[in-house]
Design an enzyme around this catalytic site. Structure first.
Site, PDB file in Angstrom:
ATOM      1  N   TYR A 176       0.831  -1.207   0.000  1.00 33.98           N
ATOM      2  CA  TYR A 176       0.000   0.000   0.000  1.00 33.98           C
ATOM      3  C   TYR A 176       0.871   1.265   0.000  1.00 33.98           C
ATOM      4  CZ  TYR A 176      -3.688   3.222   1.580  1.00 33.98           C
ATOM      5  OH  TYR A 176      -4.581   4.249   1.697  1.00 33.98           O
ATOM      6  N   THR A 212     -13.694   6.158   8.603  1.00 34.85           N
ATOM      7  CA  THR A 212     -14.391   5.427   7.547  1.00 34.85           C
ATOM      8  C   THR A 212     -14.631   3.987   8.004  1.00 34.85           C
ATOM      9  OG1 THR A 212     -12.327   4.682   6.504  1.00 34.85           O
ATOM     10  CG2 THR A 212     -13.208   6.810   5.780  1.00 34.85           C
TER      11      THR A 212
END
Length: 451
Positions: A357, A392
């Site tokens: 990532y 989130t």
């Protein structure tokens, strides 16, 4: 997802108990709502701090933005409350001049309201300038980052604009953004304002994306959905693109904002084909491209499978390269278009178990720098936004201690909201942000990671 400390801190007794326990007592941030207004600084009093014998070109900027009054730093008095402070440090290249700015800023700080804004402006640095000038200009970066950590507990933000000579006319949108409440989760950051990109002929103050066509990938939820809504609120027709598993949410979002839903996997040729077909059938080029789609497949490098590595590289990087290439091949990126890629502070600071990532998010920082040069002659800007800890569904699944660390290890002592990232994207895709390209704007509350 509820932030317990933030909720408790809003109660008088709760805030007192938190302080007694030595725990953070975060302030609920004052955020901008809805579309931009014609006079974003209406009824606001701004303190202006400049060195002795220095002039400023910011007065007409503040007046055009609707500022009620502009008070010189040496004229700040008891009883006067400020909504914002501008430190115009352009030309401050001596210890004596800096001492004057220090004294004025120190006197003005107690007059700054809760949720106030501080904006520092300096000349940009170059290898051609005198070493002393370069030293002082860079010194204000350290001042900005440090002051942001000192005043964040009051919901106050501090940011810096480095302005090229002759580019003061590019300041209207950046000054409005950083002195307003749309930037409430951005602090301790620096941006470079240049004239390298041709300025748009029209710079509307409201409905700034009227008549524009935009695409947001990964639009069905979280940051993507908030971004699509925000672009639509400024008049854009938004193409919402996401995978088949998000069809219901995607269709509902597109219907809600009057946009278009495209169900496609961005790692497959079908996404580029569907997007180019829409543009050709509607005889449109894309004015705004937001590469938001992204995934994580966390595991230490020693334990990571090839499938986990490949999946993240495919979605977070390769799909962006191929989609942009397809749009350029078909001449579907409009002149004066705006392109924004979603990076991450993981790409800046690295993160345990996220080599795949972090690679992709760091790669996007390099990508926007190169693309900005390539597309700049057409008036196209290319930038990245690097979110920090944002509340989130993805962060809700983190272990509680990791989640709390993410929330507290920043100047504002809390996580951001998807709308905070959407506001940063909206600013960067605005016509008035033409002086900003090839840069990465962190939306992290002044996170200590990679600072």
């Amino acid at each position: 997802m509820t932030d317990f400390l933030l909720a408790v801190a809003q109660q008088g007794l709760g805030a007192k108990v938190l302080r007694q326990l030595g725990l953070p007592s975060p302030v609920k941030l004052k955020r901008g709502e809805g579309a931009y207004s014609a006079k974003p600084l209406a009824n606001q009093t701004i303190g202006l701090i400049i060195a002795p014998e220095q002039s400023t070109q910011l007065t007409p900027v503040i007046q055009q933005l609707g500022g009620q009054s502009l008070i010189r730093g040496d004229q700040v008095r008891d009883g006067l409350l400020l909504n914002g402070i501008i430190v115009d440090a352009n030309g401050c290249h001596s210890v004596e001049a800096l001492r004057s700015l220090f004294e004025q800023l120190q006197a003005a700080l107690p007059r700054l309201r809760k949720h106030g804004r501080i904006l520092v402006l300096t000349a940009s640095s170059s290898v051609q300038q005198a070493a002393a000038a370069a030293a002082f200009n860079q010194g204000f970066v350290g001042l900005t980052k440090s002051l942001a950590k000192e005043v964040g507990k009051r919901g106050v933000t501090v940011n810096l604009l480095k302005v090229d000579p002759g580019c003061q006319h590019r300041l209207y949108a950046p000054v409005a953004f950083f002195l307003g409440h749309y930037s409430s989760y951005i602090t301790g950051q620096s941006l470079h304002i240049s004239c390298g990109i041709p300025a748009p002929a029209q710079l509307p103050a409201t409905a700034v994306l009227s008549g524009k066509a935009a695409v947001v990938t990964g639009a069905a939820g979280g940051i993507g959905a908030e971004t699509a809504k925000r672009l639509a609120s400024e008049g854009a027709h938004v193409i919402c693109l996401d995978t088949a598993g998000q069809t219901e949410k995607l269709n509902a979002l597109a219907a809600d904002i009057g946009g278009t839903a495209i169900v496609a996997d961005i790692t497959q040729p079908e996404a580029a084909i569907a997007l180019t077909d829409w543009c050709k059938s509607n005889k449109r080029q894309l004015d705004v491209i937001v590469h938001n789609a992204g995934i994580t497949r966390d595991k230490t490098l020693a334990r990571m499978s090839e499938k986990q590595w490949d999946a993240v590289l495919a979605v977070n990087l390769q799909a962006i390269l191929e989609l942009d290439a397809a749009l350029l091949d078909h001449d579907l990126i409009a002149a004066e278009a705006r392109v924004v890629c979603l990076s991450s502070i993981s790409g800046i600071a690295g993160n345990y178990g996220q080599t795949n990532y972090a690679f992709t998010k760091a790669a996007l920082i390099g990508y926007v720098k190169a693309q900005a040069v390539k597309l700049g002659s057409r008036g196209v800007t290319v930038n990245a936004v690097a979110p920090g800890f944002i509340e989130t569904d993805m962060t809700a699944s983190l272990p509680v201690l990791v989640r709390e660390a993410g929330r507290r290890l920043n100047a504002l002592s809390q996580g951001g909201k998807p709308g905070d990232v959407a506001e940063a994207i909206q600013f960067l895709v605005s016509p008035g942000a033409s002086g900003i390209s090839g840069q990465t704007l962190r939306v992290c509350g002044g996170s200590l990671l990679g600072a």
